[in-house]
Design a protein around this motif. Structure first.
Motif, PDB file in Angstrom:
ATOM      1  N   VAL A 205       0.738  -1.262   0.101  1.00 61.27           N
ATOM      2  CA  VAL A 205      -0.119  -0.149   0.208  1.00 61.27           C
ATOM      3  C   VAL A 205       0.666   1.266   0.134  1.00 61.27           C
ATOM      4  O   VAL A 205       0.620   2.021  -0.711  1.00 61.27           O
ATOM      5  N   TYR A 206       1.859   1.087   0.633  1.00 64.87           N
ATOM      6  CA  TYR A 206       2.761   2.382   0.756  1.00 64.87           C
ATOM      7  C   TYR A 206       3.399   2.572  -0.488  1.00 64.87           C
ATOM      8  O   TYR A 206       3.574   3.815  -1.103  1.00 64.87           O
ATOM      9  N   ALA A 207       3.683   1.508  -1.235  1.00 69.56           N
ATOM     10  CA  ALA A 207       4.216   1.843  -2.337  1.00 69.56           C
ATOM     11  C   ALA A 207       3.182   2.449  -3.548  1.00 69.56           C
ATOM     12  O   ALA A 207       3.652   3.379  -4.107  1.00 69.56           O
ATOM     13  N   LEU A 208       1.929   1.899  -3.377  1.00 71.27           N
ATOM     14  CA  LEU A 208       1.064   2.798  -4.106  1.00 71.27           C
ATOM     15  C   LEU A 208       0.777   4.010  -3.860  1.00 71.27           C
ATOM     16  O   LEU A 208       0.751   5.104  -4.531  1.00 71.27           O
ATOM     17  N   PHE A 209       0.724   4.409  -2.502  1.00 73.27           N
ATOM     18  CA  PHE A 209       0.913   5.675  -1.924  1.00 73.27           C
ATOM     19  C   PHE A 209       1.936   6.623  -2.280  1.00 73.27           C
ATOM     20  O   PHE A 209       1.875   7.648  -2.867  1.00 73.27           O
ATOM     21  N   TYR A 210       3.230   6.076  -2.600  1.00 68.54           N
ATOM     22  CA  TYR A 210       4.285   6.941  -3.010  1.00 68.54           C
ATOM     23  C   TYR A 210       4.199   7.214  -4.421  1.00 68.54           C
ATOM     24  O   TYR A 210       4.674   8.140  -5.017  1.00 68.54           O
ATOM     25  N   ASP A 211       3.365   6.226  -5.254  1.00 71.42           N
ATOM     26  CA  ASP A 211       3.413   6.389  -6.715  1.00 71.42           C
ATOM     27  C   ASP A 211       2.240   7.217  -7.140  1.00 71.42           C
ATOM     28  O   ASP A 211       2.387   7.936  -8.168  1.00 71.42           O
ATOM     29  N   TYR A 212       1.409   7.692  -6.088  1.00 77.81           N
ATOM     30  CA  TYR A 212       0.185   8.383  -6.642  1.00 77.81           C
ATOM     31  C   TYR A 212       0.400   9.872  -6.484  1.00 77.81           C
ATOM     32  O   TYR A 212       1.171  10.390  -5.821  1.00 77.81           O
ATOM     33  N   ASP A 213      -0.208  10.430  -7.255  1.00 76.09           N
ATOM     34  CA  ASP A 213       0.097  12.015  -7.325  1.00 76.09           C
ATOM     35  C   ASP A 213      -0.757  13.038  -6.293  1.00 76.09           C
ATOM     36  O   ASP A 213      -0.542  13.938  -6.146  1.00 76.09           O
ATOM     37  N   TRP A 214      -1.783  12.488  -5.606  1.00 76.27           N
ATOM     38  CA  TRP A 214      -2.456  12.988  -4.620  1.00 76.27           C
ATOM     39  C   TRP A 214      -3.268  14.459  -5.053  1.00 76.27           C
ATOM     40  O   TRP A 214      -2.686  15.302  -4.461  1.00 76.27           O
ATOM     41  N   PRO A 215      -4.175  14.391  -6.014  1.00 76.46           N
ATOM     42  CA  PRO A 215      -4.361  15.539  -6.596  1.00 76.46           C
ATOM     43  C   PRO A 215      -5.560  16.170  -5.208  1.00 76.46           C
ATOM     44  O   PRO A 215      -5.936  17.503  -5.134  1.00 76.46           O
ATOM     45  N   GLY A 216      -6.154  15.612  -4.368  1.00 73.19           N
ATOM     46  CA  GLY A 216      -6.771  16.100  -3.332  1.00 73.19           C
ATOM     47  C   GLY A 216      -6.038  16.109  -1.829  1.00 73.19           C
ATOM     48  O   GLY A 216      -6.548  16.589  -0.967  1.00 73.19           O
ATOM     49  N   ASN A 217      -4.800  16.013  -1.980  1.00 72.48           N
ATOM     50  CA  ASN A 217      -3.720  16.269  -0.947  1.00 72.48           C
ATOM     51  C   ASN A 217      -4.274  15.423   0.510  1.00 72.48           C
ATOM     52  O   ASN A 217      -4.373  14.355   0.145  1.00 72.48           O
ATOM     53  N   VAL A 218      -3.837  16.080   1.533  1.00 70.96           N
ATOM     54  CA  VAL A 218      -3.811  15.420   2.839  1.00 70.96           C
ATOM     55  C   VAL A 218      -5.211  14.961   3.068  1.00 70.96           C
ATOM     56  O   VAL A 218      -5.316  13.972   3.590  1.00 70.96           O
ATOM     57  N   ARG A 219      -6.228  15.546   2.696  1.00 68.43           N
ATOM     58  CA  ARG A 219      -7.626  15.690   2.961  1.00 68.43           C
ATOM     59  C   ARG A 219      -7.983  14.007   1.961  1.00 68.43           C
ATOM     60  O   ARG A 219      -8.677  13.354   2.703  1.00 68.43           O
TER      61      ARG A 219
END
Length: 465
Positions: free
Chosen positions: A346-360
């Motif tokens: 899951v962390y690998a996916l999180f690091y690869d994701y761009d997070w358009p919605g940021n911390v929220r």
């Protein structure tokens, strides 16, 4: 020539598409026209109202009467009159009305018409005190992050607690702008005074001036003496969220309030002194906001005495484990669970994701995953992640070959939106100018004819190093 019957059909059709409530009564007070918008405002069906007298359906407070009946009996029109009454289910309704008597050719009253705007939800907000003191639960201890660019913002925010200067917080949606605003307030000498927050995009222009600056009794029909948010925040802090949503006229009045340290209630002729620190937030590049007429340049200079640029999550991915663990602890307590953490996959996916919605967005994904856990699960794994995140993260796609990856990249470049194409071009040009000046930001900013601060913001935005 249109026949009378055809003209009436056209008239009734027109009345139904108008975005205001229309209610017409005859000389006996019976409803003869009741459009869809009025039915929506009052939570009624047209057949419950048509052909019936006003007082058979609606109830009014003892000290008031129906503005329609008043127009029918007095023959006088009223404009911008606030009216609160109850429908047949006892639900409270508040409207702003323009009401007129209807005259025939001999100037005899043959009915009355009312055009209404719904402000029921606004009145409920005011009564529930949502627009008053905010719940200032956040302090600098609540801010989670150890990345270098984030720690710089925290340190600059802490230094700003020593003064009363205006602050402009710049950051994308979901980066935690209000968290910083509350922390600054709670860390300052104003912490024992009110902290009031208002989203400038949440209310229509016609109402927000009265909410910010207050109203004077008699300013319009039905208006009362009501202090605005600036008066309520006296001695404390007011947070104006999404300041770029405020129309230019109100921005000019806000600028005057900041410069003169006075406000004037709507309908009043006297100024009131205020002692309020203003913190404003904006979710776009201030330079772009000014260029697109979303923000007045003079207001920007007045607000940005202190400017805080909060980096998006994609620029501080090293903070993801700390943030994720804090959210797990939060929802463990809320859901009475005992989840230990997150799997490496899951962390690998999180690091690869761009997070358009940021911390929220990260918080919502953690919450969604914890709702999908099976009894006995101790860690969040990929199968627990919400379906929408899996789709956006392309979790179910097979690995592409080098040729496929190259072709995919070419296809993506050829189908970019105009905004993305301009952004890519701007990034390449910034890199070129920086290299020409040996990575000297001051010289590059001079060549680009923008401020050093604006260039630094754009370099962070495009991750130019």
């Amino acid at each position: 020539m249109i026949k009378i019957e055809g003209f009436q059909t056209i008239l009734y059709s027109l009345v139904d598409v108008i975005d205001s409530g229309i209610h017409i009564i005859d000389t006996k007070g019976r409803t003869i026209v009741y459009n869809k918008k009025m039915a929506e405002i009052e939570g009624m069906e047209s057949d419950e109202v048509l052909g019936k007298k006003i007082h058979e359906i609606f109830k009014f407070k003892e000290e008031t009467e129906s503005t329609l009946i008043r127009a029918l009996h007095s023959g006088k029109k009223t404009e911008n009159s606030k009216q609160t009454y109850f429908n047949n289910l006892g639900q409270e309704i508040t409207t702003i009305n323009n009401t007129f008597p209807i005259m025939d050719q001999n100037q005899r009253i043959i009915g009355a018409i009312e055009v209404a705007k719904d402000i029921t939800n606004l009145e409920r907000l005011i009564k529930d005190n949502i627009l008053n003191k905010g719940d200032t639960k956040y302090t600098f201890d609540s801010i989670i992050g150890t990345s270098e660019n984030f720690l710089e913002v925290i340190e600059k925010s802490k230094r700003s607690t020593r003064t009363t200067s205006s602050i402009l917080i710049v950051g994308e949606t979901g980066t935690g702008k209000e968290l910083f605003a509350q922390s600054i307030h709670n860390g300052s000498s104003r912490s024992t005074h009110p902290f009031i927050s208002q989203n400038c995009a949440a209310l229509p222009d016609s109402l927000i001036e009265g909410i910010l600056f207050g109203t004077k009794k008699g300013a319009f029909t039905g208006s009362i003496e009501r202090p605005g948010l600036f008066e309520q925040a006296q001695g404390g802090t007011i947070l104006l969220d999404e300041i770029n949503s405020l129309n230019p006229n109100l921005q000019a009045k806000l600028l005057r309030a900041l410069q003169e340290r006075t406000i004037r209630r709507v309908g009043d002729t006297k100024d009131k002194k205020i002692d309020v620190r203003v913190i404003a937030t904006i979710n776009e590049d201030p330079i772009d906001a000014i260029a697109n007429d979303h923000l007045r340049k003079d207001l920007y200079y007045r607000l940005s005495v202190v400017s805080l640029f909060i980096p998006p999550l994609r620029e501080r991915k090293e903070d993801i484990p700390l943030l994720a663990q804090s959210f797990i602890e939060k929802f463990n307590a809320l859901f009475e669970l005992n989840i230990e953490g997150i799997s490496e996959d899951v962390y690998a996916l999180f690091y690869d994701y761009d997070w358009p919605g940021n911390v929220r967005e990260l918080e919502h994904i953690i919450e969604g995953a914890m709702n999908l856990l099976e009894p006995g699960d101790t860690k969040i794994s990929p199968n627990h992640l919400p379906a929408l995140f899996k789709k956006k993260a392309h979790l179910e796609e097979a690995p592409a070959s080098k040729d496929e990856d190259h072709n995919k990249r070419e296809t993506q470049e050829s189908t970019l939106s105009l905004d993305d194409y301009i952004a890519n071009t701007e990034k390449q040009y910034l890199e070129k100018v920086l290299k020409e000046h040996g990575m000297n930001i001051s010289q590059a900013a001079k060549t680009l004819n923008i401020s050093r601060q604006s260039l630094q913001y754009r370099l962070k935005k495009y991750q130019v190093k």
